[in-house]
Each structure stands twice: as C-alpha cells, then as structure tokens.
Design an enzyme around this catalytic site. Sequence first.
Site, PDB file in Angstrom:
ATOM      1  N   LYS A  10       0.819  -1.210   0.000  1.00  0.00           N
ATOM      2  CA  LYS A  10       0.000   0.000   0.000  1.00  0.00           C
ATOM      3  C   LYS A  10       0.859   1.269   0.000  1.00  0.00           C
ATOM      4  O   LYS A  10       2.048   1.226   0.338  1.00  0.00           O
ATOM      5  CB  LYS A  10      -0.922  -0.013   1.216  1.00  0.00           C
ATOM      6  CG  LYS A  10      -1.960  -1.120   1.169  1.00  0.00           C
ATOM      7  CD  LYS A  10      -2.879  -1.065   2.369  1.00  0.00           C
ATOM      8  CE  LYS A  10      -3.993  -2.097   2.256  1.00  0.00           C
ATOM      9  NZ  LYS A  10      -4.968  -1.944   3.347  1.00  0.00           N
ATOM     10  N   ARG A 103       1.954  -6.984   9.831  1.00  0.00           N
ATOM     11  CA  ARG A 103       1.159  -5.911  10.442  1.00  0.00           C
ATOM     12  C   ARG A 103       1.492  -5.735  11.916  1.00  0.00           C
ATOM     13  O   ARG A 103       1.477  -4.622  12.425  1.00  0.00           O
ATOM     14  CB  ARG A 103      -0.331  -6.180  10.221  1.00  0.00           C
ATOM     15  CG  ARG A 103      -0.725  -6.013   8.752  1.00  0.00           C
ATOM     16  CD  ARG A 103      -2.170  -6.388   8.541  1.00  0.00           C
ATOM     17  NE  ARG A 103      -2.589  -6.137   7.172  1.00  0.00           N
ATOM     18  CZ  ARG A 103      -3.508  -6.848   6.541  1.00  0.00           C
ATOM     19  NH1 ARG A 103      -4.115  -7.862   7.157  1.00  0.00           N
ATOM     20  NH2 ARG A 103      -3.841  -6.549   5.299  1.00  0.00           N
ATOM     21  N   ASN A 113      -2.422  -0.444   6.915  1.00  0.00           N
ATOM     22  CA  ASN A 113      -1.946  -1.713   7.454  1.00  0.00           C
ATOM     23  C   ASN A 113      -0.964  -2.438   6.529  1.00  0.00           C
ATOM     24  O   ASN A 113      -0.916  -3.652   6.497  1.00  0.00           O
ATOM     25  CB  ASN A 113      -3.133  -2.606   7.817  1.00  0.00           C
ATOM     26  CG  ASN A 113      -4.015  -2.912   6.638  1.00  0.00           C
ATOM     27  OD1 ASN A 113      -3.726  -2.525   5.500  1.00  0.00           O
ATOM     28  ND2 ASN A 113      -5.105  -3.616   6.878  1.00  0.00           N
ATOM     29  N   HIS A 116      -2.307  -5.376   1.199  1.00  0.00           N
ATOM     30  CA  HIS A 116      -3.548  -6.094   0.903  1.00  0.00           C
ATOM     31  C   HIS A 116      -3.114  -7.480   0.456  1.00  0.00           C
ATOM     32  O   HIS A 116      -2.134  -7.615  -0.287  1.00  0.00           O
ATOM     33  CB  HIS A 116      -4.335  -5.424  -0.232  1.00  0.00           C
ATOM     34  CG  HIS A 116      -5.366  -6.347  -0.815  1.00  0.00           C
ATOM     35  ND1 HIS A 116      -6.614  -6.487  -0.251  1.00  0.00           N
ATOM     36  CD2 HIS A 116      -5.307  -7.208  -1.858  1.00  0.00           C
ATOM     37  CE1 HIS A 116      -7.294  -7.398  -0.957  1.00  0.00           C
ATOM     38  NE2 HIS A 116      -6.520  -7.847  -1.930  1.00  0.00           N
ATOM     39  N   GLU A 127      -8.350 -10.994  -8.572  1.00  0.00           N
ATOM     40  CA  GLU A 127      -7.490  -9.853  -8.265  1.00  0.00           C
ATOM     41  C   GLU A 127      -6.228  -9.833  -9.122  1.00  0.00           C
ATOM     42  O   GLU A 127      -5.797  -8.764  -9.570  1.00  0.00           O
ATOM     43  CB  GLU A 127      -7.144  -9.846  -6.776  1.00  0.00           C
ATOM     44  CG  GLU A 127      -8.346  -9.545  -5.908  1.00  0.00           C
ATOM     45  CD  GLU A 127      -8.072  -9.623  -4.421  1.00  0.00           C
ATOM     46  OE1 GLU A 127      -8.949  -9.220  -3.654  1.00  0.00           O
ATOM     47  OE2 GLU A 127      -6.988 -10.080  -4.008  1.00  0.00           O
TER      48      GLU A 127
END
Length: 154
Positions: A10, A103, A113, A116, A127
């Site tokens: 992320k 995490r 966090n 993904h 995905e």
Amino acid sequence: MMEKTLVILKPCTLQRALVGEITSRFERKGLRLAGMKMVQLTDEVLSEHYAHLSSKPFFQRVKDSMMACPAIVCCFEGVDAIQVVRTLTGPTNGRLAAPGTIRGDYSMSFQENIVHASDSPEAAEVELKRFFKPEEIFEYEQAVFGFLYANDEY
C-alpha cells in the site's frame, strides 16, 4: 498445491520506505516472486477492488488512502501461498496483529496496514487478473526450489 496470490504494498508502505523489508519477508519464507510493478491506482479500479465495502462509511477514505501515491502490486507463488501470505501478514487491524507478523511489526492502523492480500483462491484469481496482464506474471524455477519443499509436497 502451488498457488499464486496478489499482494499490494500500500501507499503507506512506500511512504515509510518499507518496500524492501516487506517483500523480503515473503521471499525469506520461500514464496517465489512471479510479478511485480508500481502502479498509480485509480478510483475506478479501487471501486471495483473494494466493491464489497461500497456501503461502508469509510469506503471513500479507503480509496483516497490507496491513491495517495503509487502502490506496488505483486504476485507471489508457493504451496498454499494464499494462506501462507495471510499468516505472515496477520489480522487486518495492525493493533491486534501479533508481533512477528508484518502488520504486528509495522502497523498501528486498521486502514494503513501495509499490505492487501487475497483471501481465497477465487479472490486471488480475480485480483491477479485485475492488476496484471498474463505476460506480466512469469514462470521460472528457482534454483533453491528443491530445498524449499519435499518432492511430494507440490
């Protein structure tokens, strides 16, 4: 069974300069990196990716966070890769994640966090197609493969 799974590093991971640290955790475990690229995520892609959250009050905040800067999308492969990645990652809320998980070691947030990770074989398939063209996922054998698994495990 050999599986491929999606991992998104992320924007918070890039901002905190943790990309190498996080990818190395997956590689040290024995997962094979099959694809990786930096992308600027768009509202359209994120609306599709997070459609299951569309009725939640934080939906736009999640999308805004994922568009704050580029992200890095990865395809990792290994025996039971989806579960292995999710175990390494830990629960969604970083405050509740055990030390030793990604995490647990790097996140204090439910949203920011770090990664993904696909949660099922069906989700991983959808995905991966969302973020990678077929020619962007590579098949190759690592020289250490025979030392990662017994010959009857894959």
